[in-house]
Design an enzyme around this catalytic site. Structure first.
Site, PDB file in Angstrom:
ATOM      1  CE  LYS A 127      78.865  18.367 -54.688  1.00  0.00           C
ATOM      2  NZ  LYS A 127      79.957  17.875 -55.922  1.00  0.00           N
ATOM      3  NE  ARG A 182      82.684  23.642 -55.011  1.00  0.00           N
ATOM      4  CZ  ARG A 182      81.453  23.522 -55.630  1.00  0.00           C
ATOM      5  NH1 ARG A 182      80.294  23.678 -55.055  1.00  0.00           N
ATOM      6  NH2 ARG A 182      81.111  22.880 -56.834  1.00  0.00           N
ATOM      7  NE  ARG A 239      75.604  18.632 -64.066  1.00  0.00           N
ATOM      8  CZ  ARG A 239      76.421  18.834 -62.831  1.00  0.00           C
ATOM      9  NH1 ARG A 239      76.005  17.857 -61.760  1.00  0.00           N
ATOM     10  NH2 ARG A 239      77.161  19.756 -62.713  1.00  0.00           N
ATOM     11  NE  ARG A 293      76.103  23.590 -63.335  1.00  0.00           N
ATOM     12  CZ  ARG A 293      76.507  23.121 -62.445  1.00  0.00           C
ATOM     13  NH1 ARG A 293      75.472  22.470 -61.615  1.00  0.00           N
ATOM     14  NH2 ARG A 293      77.647  23.484 -62.025  1.00  0.00           N
ATOM     15  NE  ARG A 319      82.204  22.659 -62.591  1.00  0.00           N
ATOM     16  CZ  ARG A 319      81.299  21.953 -62.976  1.00  0.00           C
ATOM     17  NH1 ARG A 319      81.059  21.933 -64.323  1.00  0.00           N
ATOM     18  NH2 ARG A 319      80.242  21.649 -62.403  1.00  0.00           N
TER      19      ARG A 319
HETATM   20  P1  AMP Z   1      78.060  23.375 -58.088  1.00  0.00           P
HETATM   21  O1  AMP Z   1      76.585  23.633 -58.571  1.00  0.00           O
HETATM   22  O2  AMP Z   1      78.163  22.849 -56.816  1.00  0.00           O
HETATM   23  O3  AMP Z   1      78.717  22.596 -59.197  1.00  0.00           O
HETATM   24  O4  AMP Z   1      78.776  24.812 -58.285  1.00  0.00           O
HETATM   25  C1  AMP Z   1      78.897  25.504 -59.424  1.00  0.00           C
HETATM   26  C2  AMP Z   1      80.221  26.700 -59.068  1.00  0.00           C
HETATM   27  O5  AMP Z   1      79.537  27.383 -58.267  1.00  0.00           O
HETATM   28  C3  AMP Z   1      81.598  26.116 -58.774  1.00  0.00           C
HETATM   29  O6  AMP Z   1      82.319  25.741 -59.907  1.00  0.00           O
HETATM   30  C4  AMP Z   1      81.859  27.593 -58.275  1.00  0.00           C
HETATM   31  O7  AMP Z   1      82.461  28.352 -59.143  1.00  0.00           O
HETATM   32  C5  AMP Z   1      80.719  27.869 -57.472  1.00  0.00           C
HETATM   33  N1  AMP Z   1      80.440  27.383 -56.179  1.00  0.00           N
HETATM   34  C6  AMP Z   1      79.351  26.748 -55.621  1.00  0.00           C
HETATM   35  N2  AMP Z   1      79.734  26.313 -54.350  1.00  0.00           N
HETATM   36  C7  AMP Z   1      80.640  26.960 -53.893  1.00  0.00           C
HETATM   37  C8  AMP Z   1      81.385  27.073 -52.687  1.00  0.00           C
HETATM   38  N3  AMP Z   1      80.864  26.578 -51.460  1.00  0.00           N
HETATM   39  N4  AMP Z   1      82.649  27.999 -52.727  1.00  0.00           N
HETATM   40  C9  AMP Z   1      82.996  28.628 -53.841  1.00  0.00           C
HETATM   41  N5  AMP Z   1      82.357  28.424 -54.841  1.00  0.00           N
HETATM   42  C10 AMP Z   1      81.134  27.792 -55.018  1.00  0.00           C
END
Ligand code: AMP
Length: 191
Positions: free
Chosen positions: A14, A89, A128, A134, A146
């Site tokens: 994404k 999400r 990654r 991260r 996740r």
């Molecule tokens: P991402 O960078 O999109 O993979 O998000 C990393 C982490 O941020 C996720 O594992 C969640 O803990 C949190 N997170 C990101 N977006 C959301 C969302 N829309 N709702 C809830 N938690 C989120």
């Protein structure tokens, strides 16, 4: 205004594809993951609260991310459109987003859902983690948590948009450019 959701499990590409899509279509990129990581870097109260969930691979509470998206929409009144990445999400987030966009009379045009096998996701995320800095990408049990959150809470968001005939499934394996071209074809059909 053209609003789209780029959807898919962690590691489905994404972030990479968002960068290319915003450059081509002039959209404003709204990634809740990026917004949360920036709050953590700045050590804000919101960032500190979110970090506890993110470190465990769990979703941050709905009201936190919905509030962040609501402010981001208000702060970009002249945007040509938004690309939502990593949001919504949960079903509650999807409903809240629809309400916010209703006020702007600019609904979601399409959800593009990237499909990638689980084995490939874990491989990509661990790779990654070697360079992303991260912590949630380096630990395989956090990665699996996740993906479990994705199956339990996030996959239903595609069903929510399917009822409005807004979902296009896109194969998320192949080269970056092959995947990008597939996404562009779907956008051009709807734009
Ligand atoms: P991402 O960078 O999109 O993979 O998000 C990393 C982490 O941020 C996720 O594992 C969640 O803990 C949190 N997170 C990101 N977006 C959301 C969302 N829309 N709702 C809830 N938690 C989120």
């Amino acid at each position: 205004m053209f609003n789209l959701i780029l959807f898919g499990p962690p590691g489905s590409g994404k972030g990479t594809q968002s960068e290319k899509l915003i450059a081509k279509y002039g959209l404003k990129h709204l990634s809740t993951g990026d917004l949360l990581r920036s709050e953590i870097r700045e050590q804000t109260p919101l960032g500190k609260e979110a970090q506890n969930f993110m470190d465990k691979g769990q979703l941050v509470p709905d009201e936190v991310v919905i509030g962040m998206i609501s402010s981001a929409l208000d702060n970009n009144p002249n945007a040509k459109g938004f690309l939502f990445d990593g949001f919504p999400r949960t079903a509650a987030q999807a409903e809240a987003l629809d309400k916010l966009l209703e006020l702007k009379e600019a609904p979601i045009a399409v959800m593009l859902a990237l499909e990638v096998s689980e084995e490939e996701l874990i491989k990509r995320l661990l790779k990654r983690g070697e360079t992303s800095g991260r912590s949630d990408d380096t630990n395989e049990s956090v990665i699996r948590a996740r993906i479990t959150e994705y199956h339990n809470k996030t996959a239903v968001v595609a069903d929510y948009y399917k009822q409005f005939d807004k979902v296009e499934m896109v194969k998320g394996e192949g080269t970056i450019d092959e995947i990008f071209n597939r996404l562009c074809t779907e956008i051009d059909k709807r734009a």
